[in-house]
Design a protein around this motif. Structure first.
Motif, PDB file in Angstrom:
ATOM      1  N   UNK A 182      -2.479   0.304  -7.050  1.00  0.00           N
ATOM      2  CA  UNK A 182      -3.232  -0.886  -7.458  1.00  0.00           C
ATOM      3  C   UNK A 182      -3.786  -0.630  -8.857  1.00  0.00           C
ATOM      4  N   UNK A 183      -3.662  -1.621  -9.745  1.00  0.00           N
ATOM      5  CA  UNK A 183      -4.050  -1.400 -11.129  1.00  0.00           C
ATOM      6  C   UNK A 183      -5.267  -2.213 -11.579  1.00  0.00           C
ATOM      7  N   UNK A 184      -5.445  -3.418 -11.061  1.00  0.00           N
ATOM      8  CA  UNK A 184      -6.537  -4.288 -11.518  1.00  0.00           C
ATOM      9  C   UNK A 184      -7.211  -4.941 -10.315  1.00  0.00           C
TER      10      UNK A 184
ATOM     11  N   UNK B  26      -7.568   2.121  -0.224  1.00  0.00           N
ATOM     12  CA  UNK B  26      -6.606   2.051  -1.323  1.00  0.00           C
ATOM     13  C   UNK B  26      -7.097   1.184  -2.475  1.00  0.00           C
ATOM     14  N   UNK B  27      -8.364   0.771  -2.430  1.00  0.00           N
ATOM     15  CA  UNK B  27      -8.959   0.068  -3.550  1.00  0.00           C
ATOM     16  C   UNK B  27      -8.902  -1.442  -3.502  1.00  0.00           C
TER      17      UNK B  27
ATOM     18  N   UNK C  69       0.825  -1.206   0.000  1.00  0.00           N
ATOM     19  CA  UNK C  69       0.000   0.000   0.000  1.00  0.00           C
ATOM     20  C   UNK C  69       0.859   1.256   0.000  1.00  0.00           C
ATOM     21  N   UNK C  70       0.221   2.388  -0.314  1.00  0.00           N
ATOM     22  CA  UNK C  70       0.905   3.680  -0.294  1.00  0.00           C
ATOM     23  C   UNK C  70       1.017   4.250   1.111  1.00  0.00           C
ATOM     24  N   UNK C  71      -0.011   4.083   1.905  1.00  0.00           N
ATOM     25  CA  UNK C  71      -0.074   4.689   3.235  1.00  0.00           C
ATOM     26  C   UNK C  71      -0.353   3.596   4.273  1.00  0.00           C
TER      27      UNK C  71
END
Length: 121
Positions: A59-61, A106-107, A12-14
């Motif tokens: 995250x892309x997919x 974050x999806x 994750x980013x955060x």
């Protein structure tokens, strides 16, 4: 030789924000925190836990692995988790699905199932 699920790793980013979101969702707590990882769990000696790791990419997919949560009251739990920062997601589940697909801040997709009476329901 026996094996146990130790923890679920989440890129994750955060990490701090996402770990705290999942602590609220699962009623868990932060067990360890440093700049490279945050570990959460029900208790220090309870398995499994989750570890949040910082990564630069987004995250892309659709996730190929996701969590399924089983509450006492699906609709109340969905409302509670949405208030914590989740959002509804359509992954093709259809209107008659007995589960609700949500995504964390974050999806990352996860499902909230209908209540389970036994593990075999």
């Amino acid at each position: 030789m026996a094996v146990s699920l130790y923890q679920i790793s989440v890129d994750c980013h955060d990490p701090a924000r996402l770990a705290r979101f999942w602590c609220e969702v699962l009623d868990w707590r932060v067990l360890f925190e440093d700049p490279e990882e945050i570990v959460i769990g029900a208790a220090p000696d309870a398995l499994p836990g989750m570890v949040f790791l910082p990564v630069p990419e987004t995250k892309a997919v659709k996730n190929r692995l996701h969590l399924d949560l089983t509450p006492d009251d699906r609709d109340a739990e969905v409302a509670r988790i949405l208030a914590l920062g989740a959002r509804r997601v359509d992954v093709g589940q259809g209107a008659d699905a007995t589960w609700v697909v949500l995504a964390d801040p974050e999806g990352n997709e996860f499902c909230v199932l209908r209540p389970k009476r036994t593990l075999l329901d």
